[in-house]
Design a protein around this motif. Sequence first.
Motif, PDB file in Angstrom:
ATOM      1  N   THR A   1     -28.417 -15.589  21.656  1.00  0.00           N
ATOM      2  CA  THR A   1     -29.425 -16.290  22.436  1.00  0.00           C
ATOM      3  C   THR A   1     -29.654 -17.503  22.448  1.00  0.00           C
ATOM      4  OG1 THR A   1     -30.901 -16.049  20.437  1.00  0.00           O
ATOM      5  CG2 THR A   1     -30.842 -13.949  21.801  1.00  0.00           C
ATOM      6  N   SER A   2     -28.532 -18.224  21.566  1.00  0.00           N
ATOM      7  CA  SER A   2     -28.685 -19.783  21.432  1.00  0.00           C
ATOM      8  C   SER A   2     -27.646 -20.309  22.546  1.00  0.00           C
ATOM      9  CB  SER A   2     -28.102 -20.330  20.017  1.00  0.00           C
ATOM     10  OG  SER A   2     -27.881 -21.701  20.225  1.00  0.00           O
ATOM     11  N   ASN A   3     -28.009 -21.388  23.381  1.00  0.00           N
ATOM     12  CA  ASN A   3     -27.412 -21.965  24.378  1.00  0.00           C
ATOM     13  C   ASN A   3     -26.152 -22.642  23.784  1.00  0.00           C
ATOM     14  OD1 ASN A   3     -28.660 -24.408  23.966  1.00  0.00           O
ATOM     15  ND2 ASN A   3     -30.277 -23.982  25.445  1.00  0.00           N
ATOM     16  N   ALA A   4     -26.064 -22.825  22.618  1.00  0.00           N
ATOM     17  CA  ALA A   4     -24.882 -23.550  22.080  1.00  0.00           C
ATOM     18  C   ALA A   4     -23.635 -22.637  22.073  1.00  0.00           C
ATOM     19  CB  ALA A   4     -25.137 -24.030  20.485  1.00  0.00           C
ATOM     20  N   TYR A   5     -23.749 -21.345  22.317  1.00  0.00           N
ATOM     21  CA  TYR A   5     -22.376 -20.535  22.401  1.00  0.00           C
ATOM     22  C   TYR A   5     -22.420 -19.890  23.784  1.00  0.00           C
ATOM     23  CZ  TYR A   5     -23.609 -20.875  17.412  1.00  0.00           C
ATOM     24  OH  TYR A   5     -23.880 -21.431  16.022  1.00  0.00           O
ATOM     25  N   SER A   6     -21.101 -19.349  23.827  1.00  0.00           N
ATOM     26  CA  SER A   6     -20.597 -18.763  25.196  1.00  0.00           C
ATOM     27  C   SER A   6     -21.421 -17.711  25.692  1.00  0.00           C
ATOM     28  CB  SER A   6     -19.178 -18.733  25.063  1.00  0.00           C
ATOM     29  OG  SER A   6     -18.840 -17.646  23.871  1.00  0.00           O
ATOM     30  N   PRO A   7     -22.142 -16.791  24.847  1.00  0.00           N
ATOM     31  CA  PRO A   7     -22.685 -15.501  25.655  1.00  0.00           C
ATOM     32  C   PRO A   7     -23.735 -16.106  26.675  1.00  0.00           C
ATOM     33  CG  PRO A   7     -22.343 -14.926  23.552  1.00  0.00           C
ATOM     34  CD  PRO A   7     -21.864 -16.537  23.588  1.00  0.00           C
ATOM     35  N   VAL A   8     -24.358 -17.118  26.183  1.00  0.00           N
ATOM     36  CA  VAL A   8     -25.658 -17.644  26.938  1.00  0.00           C
ATOM     37  C   VAL A   8     -25.216 -18.608  28.032  1.00  0.00           C
ATOM     38  CG1 VAL A   8     -27.787 -19.239  26.834  1.00  0.00           C
ATOM     39  CG2 VAL A   8     -27.333 -17.468  25.132  1.00  0.00           C
ATOM     40  N   GLN A   9     -24.124 -19.345  27.635  1.00  0.00           N
ATOM     41  CA  GLN A   9     -23.566 -20.329  28.633  1.00  0.00           C
ATOM     42  C   GLN A   9     -22.934 -19.466  29.859  1.00  0.00           C
ATOM     43  OE1 GLN A   9     -20.895 -22.789  26.589  1.00  0.00           O
ATOM     44  NE2 GLN A   9     -22.431 -23.735  25.070  1.00  0.00           N
ATOM     45  N   ASP A  10     -22.434 -18.423  29.755  1.00  0.00           N
ATOM     46  CA  ASP A  10     -21.761 -17.476  30.670  1.00  0.00           C
ATOM     47  C   ASP A  10     -22.967 -16.987  31.567  1.00  0.00           C
ATOM     48  OD1 ASP A  10     -19.221 -17.555  29.830  1.00  0.00           O
ATOM     49  OD2 ASP A  10     -19.131 -15.694  28.598  1.00  0.00           O
ATOM     50  N   VAL A  11     -24.066 -16.596  30.727  1.00  0.00           N
ATOM     51  CA  VAL A  11     -25.351 -16.075  31.728  1.00  0.00           C
ATOM     52  C   VAL A  11     -25.763 -17.158  32.576  1.00  0.00           C
ATOM     53  CG1 VAL A  11     -27.795 -15.273  31.526  1.00  0.00           C
ATOM     54  CG2 VAL A  11     -25.879 -14.420  30.031  1.00  0.00           C
TER      55      VAL A  11
END
Length: 770
Positions: free
Chosen positions: A430-440
Amino acid sequence: MVATAFLPELWTEILVPVCAVIGIAFSLLQWFIVSRVKVTTDGGASSSGGSNNGKNGYGDYLIEEEEGLNEQSVVAKCAEIQTAISEGATSFLFTEYQYVGVFMIFFAAVIFVFLGSVEGFSTKNKPCTYDDTKTCKPALATAAFSTIAFVLGAVTSVLSGFLGMKIATYANARTTLEARKSVGKAFIVAFRSGAVMGFLLAASGLLVLYITINVFKIYYGDDWEGLFEAITGYGLGGSSMALFGRVGGGIYTKAADVGADLVGKIERNIPEDDPRNPAVIADNVGDNVGDIAGMGSDLFGSYAEASCAALVVASISSFGINHDFTAMCYPLLISSMGIVVCLITTLFATDFFEIKAVNQIEPALKNQLIISTAIMTVGIAIVSWVGLPSSFTIFNFGAQKVVKNWQLFLCVCVGLWAGLIIGFVTEYYTSNAYSPVQDVADSCRTGAATNVIFGLALGYKSVIIPIFAIAASIFVSFSFAAMYGVAVAALGMLSTIATGLAIDAYGPISDNAGGIAEMAGMSHRIRERTDALDAAGNTTAAIGKGFAIGSAALVSLALFGAFVSRAGVHTVDVLTPKVIIGLLVGAMLPYWFSAMTMKSVGSAALKMVEEVRRQFNTIPGLMEGTAKPDYATCVKISTDASIKEMIPPGCLVMLTPLIVGFFFGVETLSGVLAGSLVSGVQIAISASNTGGAWDNAKKYIEAGVSEHAKSLGPKGSEPHKAAVIGDTIGDPLKDTSGPSLNILIKLMAVESLVFAPFFATHGGILFKYF
């Protein structure tokens, strides 16, 4: 010779209330420090530390002074907005509590009548359930004391939510004003305010439960089986109020949020929390009644139920048989140690280290979790050594299982560390510091559809590791100490509840602070600071929801074990028709419940969107900023919708165990509880993390801190609009349906436990006649 705890009973009688009082005193100290920040125009705002020593690496000069703005008007505007938010939140909660008060009185009567009828309202003592050679107090006494415990739990839960809301609305403008000096000073005010709520709730919950046990003990005497069976009403009262608080507050906040975003940000292309938006006050009120009041009641309910489950199982084990009060109070000693540990941990954020830059905020909050978990591990070892005999027996479905004190220590630790794992996995997704949220966020390039697809996939994937962590906790704790081990593992996860609540409450306080800065027309540099606080708060709020869901799974299983033992069910055979139909229906309930809450948000948001559009179209000068919007109408729409819409989901949860247990019996009800637990946990984790990821993907684009983020922005770009749509879809998932589901699974379990004697005696009437 019977082994006893090393800690004398007298010391237990002293230590538990003393730790609770220390927690309350510490919360009052934090409130006093926060109150020194003045929201008045006479002399401006003082520093949070009350001095001009440049704490946190900054002097106390104000951005307004640097930029030549009028400080006095800014302070007055902040005070005005804070008052509007506080009055709106107070008005809503008073209205909501009138309805839940009627429910509380009605359900208290149901508890008394149903449990009293088990022995035909007889006042004669009866043979004990687990030892026929002894006599226990009559069922009528259990009915009366369960009813009293239910009311006490309900009142404590309501007060927890209300006081949390008052603290948050007291602190939001103060956080905004301190942001004029530095991000570090604003962080300390927001965090101290969260700590007020965390310690007040954890300590008051422990103190009320402890006093209740001692008062009930005067009547019950040596009948500890009846005493702790009656205490389960405390957990039922706490969770039933939490259900209405979470659902009602969640509908309120998301109706306002969705309405404000869809019209303001997408159609009118104005900033979030722009004072021209008619729904902006309702949106900020919603943060307090949903994310603060509802969340506080929710975690209080988890704590109360975990304690009750452990006490019920222990009361029919060697602790209860030998009347070892210190060992019986092991769950309360864990909570007492937790208060002391969290107090020490809080000092690391407020006194030992200084926040000097925006990028230090999120690590400081995460360190709270790591430090509290590490110190608590040592604390649990101490409590296990002094509070437990070296060897004892635990009731295990008709038999007594021998357990060592070090095994129970490991049970608590496995829950504690599983909570930390769930927290960090939640943060990763859920943090935008990591790739999952950045990919979203990146998927927003091609529109809202791909954003939704990526977000749903992320939510489903985020379930995997938390479920493995919960499964490992269950296996280890059950292997060592049967259902008692599962109950104390849940308590281990909740042992640092004061810290968890502090970082959770910090989020909505920071969100409100940003909204006040925008509405007061403050400098963009102040808004950047409050946005940084808010972005970190979004992640910590998601971590808090992860803790709540994980602990709810363990609590629900422990309550389930206590229920089947109390109802006389030795095995739950999934191949029998009675159980399999229960499993199917139970697995369906979270979907039914989610459908009701999601549609409720949609219906309320539809009315909000229409009202906001009407005001923009009919009030001359509103877009130009020369006319004032009608905030009160939007507040009324959210209030009316949430009060009306919270009743059907609440009835679904509260009536299901009663209907199933009475008409179909305890075996089918066992299946319903198991099915709702298995499916509810998955949906809750997925919904919360999906919504959190969409929210932070939007903030990632808005902040534009990296080249990738800048390529997707700025605000108002097509990718940003797609991200806002994803965030809007995710709002009811992460703040209404997801958090409410953890209450569903544990509330049905504790309700079944409270009514277990009635179901065992009178339940299953359909199968008796057909």
